[in-house]
Write a protein that holds these residues in place. Structure first.
Motif, PDB file in Angstrom:
ATOM      1  N   ASP A  16      -8.217 -17.235  38.228  1.00  0.00           N
ATOM      2  CA  ASP A  16      -9.143 -17.883  37.285  1.00  0.00           C
ATOM      3  C   ASP A  16      -9.072 -17.187  35.930  1.00  0.00           C
ATOM      4  N   LEU A  17      -9.128 -15.864  35.975  1.00  0.00           N
ATOM      5  CA  LEU A  17      -9.093 -15.079  34.745  1.00  0.00           C
ATOM      6  C   LEU A  17      -7.808 -15.368  33.973  1.00  0.00           C
ATOM      7  N   ARG A  18      -6.682 -15.413  34.691  1.00  0.00           N
ATOM      8  CA  ARG A  18      -5.394 -15.724  34.063  1.00  0.00           C
ATOM      9  C   ARG A  18      -5.441 -17.103  33.396  1.00  0.00           C
ATOM     10  N   SER A  19      -6.015 -18.077  34.080  1.00  0.00           N
ATOM     11  CA  SER A  19      -6.022 -19.446  33.534  1.00  0.00           C
ATOM     12  C   SER A  19      -6.889 -19.557  32.280  1.00  0.00           C
ATOM     13  N   TYR A  20      -7.990 -18.787  32.189  1.00  0.00           N
ATOM     14  CA  TYR A  20      -8.836 -18.831  30.978  1.00  0.00           C
ATOM     15  C   TYR A  20      -8.039 -18.417  29.747  1.00  0.00           C
ATOM     16  N   PHE A  21      -7.153 -17.423  29.909  1.00  0.00           N
ATOM     17  CA  PHE A  21      -6.421 -16.871  28.776  1.00  0.00           C
ATOM     18  C   PHE A  21      -5.074 -17.547  28.565  1.00  0.00           C
ATOM     19  N   ALA A  22      -4.509 -18.166  29.593  1.00  0.00           N
ATOM     20  CA  ALA A  22      -3.174 -18.763  29.508  1.00  0.00           C
ATOM     21  C   ALA A  22      -3.094 -19.874  28.464  1.00  0.00           C
ATOM     22  N   GLU A  23      -4.223 -20.538  28.182  1.00  0.00           N
ATOM     23  CA  GLU A  23      -4.158 -21.601  27.180  1.00  0.00           C
ATOM     24  C   GLU A  23      -3.974 -21.058  25.763  1.00  0.00           C
ATOM     25  N   TYR A  24      -4.101 -19.749  25.589  1.00  0.00           N
ATOM     26  CA  TYR A  24      -3.900 -19.123  24.276  1.00  0.00           C
ATOM     27  C   TYR A  24      -2.522 -18.503  24.125  1.00  0.00           C
ATOM     28  N   GLY A  25      -1.802 -18.355  25.249  1.00  0.00           N
ATOM     29  CA  GLY A  25      -0.472 -17.760  25.185  1.00  0.00           C
ATOM     30  C   GLY A  25      -0.108 -17.102  26.504  1.00  0.00           C
ATOM     31  N   GLU A  26       1.002 -16.392  26.489  1.00  0.00           N
ATOM     32  CA  GLU A  26       1.502 -15.752  27.709  1.00  0.00           C
ATOM     33  C   GLU A  26       0.547 -14.650  28.180  1.00  0.00           C
ATOM     34  N   VAL A  27       0.287 -14.643  29.485  1.00  0.00           N
ATOM     35  CA  VAL A  27      -0.535 -13.601  30.108  1.00  0.00           C
ATOM     36  C   VAL A  27       0.378 -12.805  31.032  1.00  0.00           C
ATOM     37  N   SER A  28       0.556 -11.507  30.737  1.00  0.00           N
ATOM     38  CA  SER A  28       1.427 -10.717  31.609  1.00  0.00           C
ATOM     39  C   SER A  28       0.694 -10.210  32.839  1.00  0.00           C
ATOM     40  N   SER A  29      -0.624 -10.039  32.740  1.00  0.00           N
ATOM     41  CA  SER A  29      -1.401  -9.679  33.936  1.00  0.00           C
ATOM     42  C   SER A  29      -2.867 -10.023  33.719  1.00  0.00           C
ATOM     43  N   ALA A  30      -3.548 -10.287  34.826  1.00  0.00           N
ATOM     44  CA  ALA A  30      -4.987 -10.568  34.811  1.00  0.00           C
ATOM     45  C   ALA A  30      -5.556 -10.011  36.104  1.00  0.00           C
ATOM     46  N   LYS A  31      -6.534  -9.131  35.994  1.00  0.00           N
ATOM     47  CA  LYS A  31      -7.061  -8.462  37.179  1.00  0.00           C
ATOM     48  C   LYS A  31      -8.578  -8.353  37.108  1.00  0.00           C
ATOM     49  N   VAL A  32      -9.247  -8.945  38.112  1.00  0.00           N
ATOM     50  CA  VAL A  32     -10.684  -8.771  38.263  1.00  0.00           C
ATOM     51  C   VAL A  32     -10.866  -7.484  39.068  1.00  0.00           C
ATOM     52  N   ILE A  33     -11.708  -6.591  38.580  1.00  0.00           N
ATOM     53  CA  ILE A  33     -11.915  -5.308  39.252  1.00  0.00           C
ATOM     54  C   ILE A  33     -12.898  -5.498  40.411  1.00  0.00           C
ATOM     55  N   THR A  34     -12.502  -4.975  41.575  1.00  0.00           N
ATOM     56  CA  THR A  34     -13.333  -5.123  42.768  1.00  0.00           C
ATOM     57  C   THR A  34     -13.748  -3.764  43.317  1.00  0.00           C
ATOM     58  N   ASP A  35     -14.851  -3.761  44.043  1.00  0.00           N
ATOM     59  CA  ASP A  35     -15.329  -2.558  44.707  1.00  0.00           C
ATOM     60  C   ASP A  35     -14.363  -2.223  45.836  1.00  0.00           C
ATOM     61  N   LYS A  36     -13.923  -0.967  45.907  1.00  0.00           N
ATOM     62  CA  LYS A  36     -12.904  -0.615  46.903  1.00  0.00           C
ATOM     63  C   LYS A  36     -13.432  -0.647  48.333  1.00  0.00           C
ATOM     64  N   PHE A  37     -14.743  -0.600  48.524  1.00  0.00           N
ATOM     65  CA  PHE A  37     -15.293  -0.618  49.879  1.00  0.00           C
ATOM     66  C   PHE A  37     -15.654  -2.034  50.335  1.00  0.00           C
ATOM     67  N   THR A  38     -16.257  -2.826  49.430  1.00  0.00           N
ATOM     68  CA  THR A  38     -16.701  -4.175  49.821  1.00  0.00           C
ATOM     69  C   THR A  38     -15.706  -5.260  49.409  1.00  0.00           C
ATOM     70  N   ASN A  39     -14.769  -4.912  48.518  1.00  0.00           N
ATOM     71  CA  ASN A  39     -13.807  -5.866  47.968  1.00  0.00           C
ATOM     72  C   ASN A  39     -14.483  -6.962  47.148  1.00  0.00           C
ATOM     73  N   ARG A  40     -15.750  -6.760  46.767  1.00  0.00           N
ATOM     74  CA  ARG A  40     -16.497  -7.722  45.962  1.00  0.00           C
ATOM     75  C   ARG A  40     -16.262  -7.436  44.479  1.00  0.00           C
ATOM     76  N   SER A  41     -16.202  -8.483  43.689  1.00  0.00           N
ATOM     77  CA  SER A  41     -16.003  -8.338  42.250  1.00  0.00           C
ATOM     78  C   SER A  41     -17.088  -7.457  41.648  1.00  0.00           C
ATOM     79  N   LYS A  42     -16.686  -6.646  40.665  1.00  0.00           N
ATOM     80  CA  LYS A  42     -17.662  -5.832  39.929  1.00  0.00           C
ATOM     81  C   LYS A  42     -18.135  -6.569  38.672  1.00  0.00           C
ATOM     82  N   GLY A  43     -17.625  -7.800  38.461  1.00  0.00           N
ATOM     83  CA  GLY A  43     -18.090  -8.599  37.329  1.00  0.00           C
ATOM     84  C   GLY A  43     -17.354  -8.342  36.026  1.00  0.00           C
ATOM     85  N   PHE A  44     -16.218  -7.621  36.099  1.00  0.00           N
ATOM     86  CA  PHE A  44     -15.416  -7.426  34.895  1.00  0.00           C
ATOM     87  C   PHE A  44     -13.946  -7.361  35.270  1.00  0.00           C
TER      88      PHE A  44
END
Length: 94
Positions: A16-44
């Motif tokens: 999703d994050l990649r697609s938000y930015f892809a309309e502006y140009g090439e995206v080499s990486s997009a990573k949502v940061i997750t909690d290492k124990f719960t694997n839940r998104s940290k919201g950034f």
């Protein structure tokens, strides 16, 4: 350019994050940061765009945009600041 994106919905995934930015140009990486124990998104996350002009346009247009019902914050990512070393605790008692 490395871009920091915050206040993301917890439902947003890397693609999703990649697609938000892809309309502006090439995206080499997009990573949502997750909690290492719960694997839940940290919201950034981080997006890397090789073309600075495209990245700056994406930042200008997406900062303050509403995505999944949340107003996201988009800015140039700053390197993690150096933290002073914490002194080692000593159990030696004189």
């Amino acid at each position: 350019m490395n871009i920091y994106v915050s206040n993301l919905s917890f439902a947003v995934i890397d693609e999703d994050l990649r697609s938000y930015f892809a309309e502006y140009g090439e995206v080499s990486s997009a990573k949502v940061i997750t909690d290492k124990f719960t694997n839940r998104s940290k919201g950034f996350g981080f997006v890397e765009m090789p073309d600075d002009a495209a990245a700056e346009k994406a930042i200008a247009e997406l900062d303050g945009a509403t995505v999944d019902g949340r107003t996201i914050k988009v800015m140039v990512a700053r390197p993690k600041e150096e933290r002073p070393a914490r002194p080692a605790h000593s159990n030696n008692r004189w």
